[in-house]
Design an enzyme around this catalytic site. Structure first.
Site, PDB file in Angstrom:
ATOM      1  CG  MET A   1      -1.908  -1.203   1.163  1.00  0.00           C
ATOM      2  SD  MET A   1      -3.440  -0.952   2.068  1.00  0.00           S
ATOM      3  CE  MET A   1      -2.826  -0.694   3.707  1.00  0.00           C
TER       4      MET A   1
ATOM      5  CG  HIS B   1       8.475   0.480   6.158  1.00  0.00           C
ATOM      6  ND1 HIS B   1       8.791  -0.850   6.129  1.00  0.00           N
ATOM      7  CD2 HIS B   1       7.126   0.547   6.344  1.00  0.00           C
ATOM      8  CE1 HIS B   1       7.701  -1.560   6.318  1.00  0.00           C
ATOM      9  NE2 HIS B   1       6.664  -0.742   6.443  1.00  0.00           N
TER      10      HIS B   1
ATOM     11  CG  ASP C   1       0.959  -7.063   8.007  1.00  0.00           C
ATOM     12  OD1 ASP C   1       0.405  -6.479   8.944  1.00  0.00           O
ATOM     13  OD2 ASP C   1       1.682  -6.475   7.182  1.00  0.00           O
TER      14      ASP C   1
ATOM     15  CB  VAL D   1      12.594  -5.104   8.284  1.00  0.00           C
ATOM     16  CG1 VAL D   1      13.771  -4.155   8.415  1.00  0.00           C
ATOM     17  CG2 VAL D   1      12.848  -6.114   7.166  1.00  0.00           C
TER      18      VAL D   1
ATOM     19  CG  HIS E   1       7.062  -1.524   2.053  1.00  0.00           C
ATOM     20  ND1 HIS E   1       6.885  -0.429   2.864  1.00  0.00           N
ATOM     21  CD2 HIS E   1       5.863  -2.150   2.009  1.00  0.00           C
ATOM     22  CE1 HIS E   1       5.643  -0.375   3.273  1.00  0.00           C
ATOM     23  NE2 HIS E   1       4.986  -1.412   2.786  1.00  0.00           N
TER      24      HIS E   1
ATOM     25  CD  GLN F   1      -1.589  -8.733   4.405  1.00  0.00           C
ATOM     26  OE1 GLN F   1      -2.462  -7.902   4.502  1.00  0.00           O
ATOM     27  NE2 GLN F   1      -0.364  -8.414   4.034  1.00  0.00           N
TER      28      GLN F   1
ATOM     29  CB  SER G   1       4.353  -0.330  10.850  1.00  0.00           C
ATOM     30  OG  SER G   1       3.054   0.128  10.519  1.00  0.00           O
ATOM     31  CB  SER G   2       3.126   2.651   6.289  1.00  0.00           C
ATOM     32  OG  SER G   2       3.781   1.848   5.337  1.00  0.00           O
TER      33      SER G   2
HETATM   34  O1  PAF Z   1       0.042  -5.672   3.553  1.00  0.00           O
HETATM   35  C1  PAF Z   1      -0.423  -4.781   2.809  1.00  0.00           C
HETATM   36  O2  PAF Z   1       0.206  -3.763   2.550  1.00  0.00           O
HETATM   37  C2  PAF Z   1      -1.819  -4.962   2.228  1.00  0.00           C
HETATM   38  O3  PAF Z   1      -2.666  -5.580   3.143  1.00  0.00           O
HETATM   39  C3  PAF Z   1      -1.829  -5.698   0.878  1.00  0.00           C
HETATM   40  C4  PAF Z   1      -1.338  -7.133   1.017  1.00  0.00           C
HETATM   41  C5  PAF Z   1      -0.955  -4.953  -0.104  1.00  0.00           C
HETATM   42  C6  PAF Z   1      -3.251  -5.742   0.322  1.00  0.00           C
HETATM   43  O4  PAF Z   1      -3.767  -4.472   0.144  1.00  0.00           O
END
Ligand code: PAF
Length: 288
Positions: free
Chosen positions: A30, A34, A150, A176, A37, A153, A185-186
């Site tokens: 999203m 950081h 996450d 990280v 990512h 997720q 985290s953002s």
């Molecule tokens: O982890 C994230 O940034 C979001 O949940 C994802 C996997 C890109 C889905 O929008």
């Protein structure tokens, strides 16, 4: 590095890469990149010929009172960082292209979505599963990279891939952390100075759990109680959950055995933060 906004153009580019015999890696994000990512992008770069980062703040995974509008966004800065990480293409669609009206189709993963974050964020994982399924169609990659910060997720996406027969490998990458342990985290950007310091208690509570397990504690409730007590020492931190669940179906466990996810979520000022640790005790014979 190209920035593509159209889903059909994106699909065409990925099909062409595959026809050239290239392997394709996808990093769904999203944005507001950081170091977490960037580590996913580097892993994707190492293992694939063509790397796509999707950058889309997905409205369907935010609740009505959540931070969809305030979520940090900075495409120019993100594009520069992605280019430096060797990414070939950013997919940055508009909301109306991902969810043309009327939009009626959603993906619901059951069983692993009701607890932990799912309990306080109803509909969140429906939004995640839906957008990830759409991304997997628009960017039919060989591998997709997700961060273990996450963890729930990751499990939801593993189920989605397995249950809906997506031909894609889900690669889970380690969390990280900042030097003091705070998970990247953002949303850390929302923290005021004092809150930022207090927020390290999430990581400290996970270290405590790890120590207790290393010293032989196997009673999950003793471990989570000690974690809660430590978190209570930081008045700026309001715990939402502190749980030990099995790293499979994500159901609460009484004993620490097999692979156990120790997961925490807390509000710290405007930010809702999560963190976790996976204890691997399979060599004790209690594994699945
Ligand atoms: O982890 C994230 O940034 C979001 O949940 C994802 C996997 C890109 C889905 O929008």
């Amino acid at each position: 590095m190209r920035i593509v906004t159209s889903p059909s153009e994106m699909l065409r580019m990925v099909k062409e890469a595959r026809l050239r015999g290239e392997s394709v890696g996808l990093v769904p994000t999203m944005g507001f990149f950081h170091a977490g990512h960037l580590s996913l992008m580097r892993a994707a770069r190492e293992e694939n010929d063509f790397v796509v980062v999707s950058l889309f703040v997905n409205p369907t995974q935010f609740g009505p009172q959540e931070d969809f509008r305030d979520y940090p966004r900075d495409l120019a800065r993100d594009a520069q960082k992605a280019a430096e990480a060797g990414v070939d293409c950013i997919f940055h669609p508009r909301v109306e292209d991902m969810y043309p009206q009327p939009y009626l189709t959603y993906v619901v993963v059951e069983g692993v979505t009701e607890g932990l974050c799912g309990a306080s964020r109803p509909g969140h994982f429906r939004g995640v599963a839906t957008v990830v399924a759409k991304l997997f169609h628009i960017i039919p990659a060989h591998r997709a990279y997700f961060g273990l910060k996450d963890a729930q997720q990751v499990m939801v996406i593993r189920r989605l891939v397995e249950d809906l027969n997506f031909d894609i490998e889900v690669v889970a990458c380690p969390t990280v952390r900042e030097e003091d342990g705070l998970a990247m985290s953002s949303r850390n950007i929302y923290l005021e100075e004092e809150e930022r310091r207090a927020a390290t208690v999430l990581y400290r509570s996970l270290c405590l759990a790890e120590d207790m397990a290393a010293r032989g504690e196997r009673d999950a409730s003793k471990v989570t109680a000690a974690m809660r007590e430590l978190m209570a020492s930081e008045p700026l931190v309001e715990p939402e959950y502190v749980e030990a669940v099995d790293w499979g179906m994500l159901k609460p466990v009484k004993r620490l055995q097999g692979e156990v996810l120790i997961a925490v979520a807390a509000r710290v000022g405007k930010a809702r933060l999560i963190d976790n640790l996976i204890l691997d005790l399979r060599d004790e014979g209690g594994g699945r």
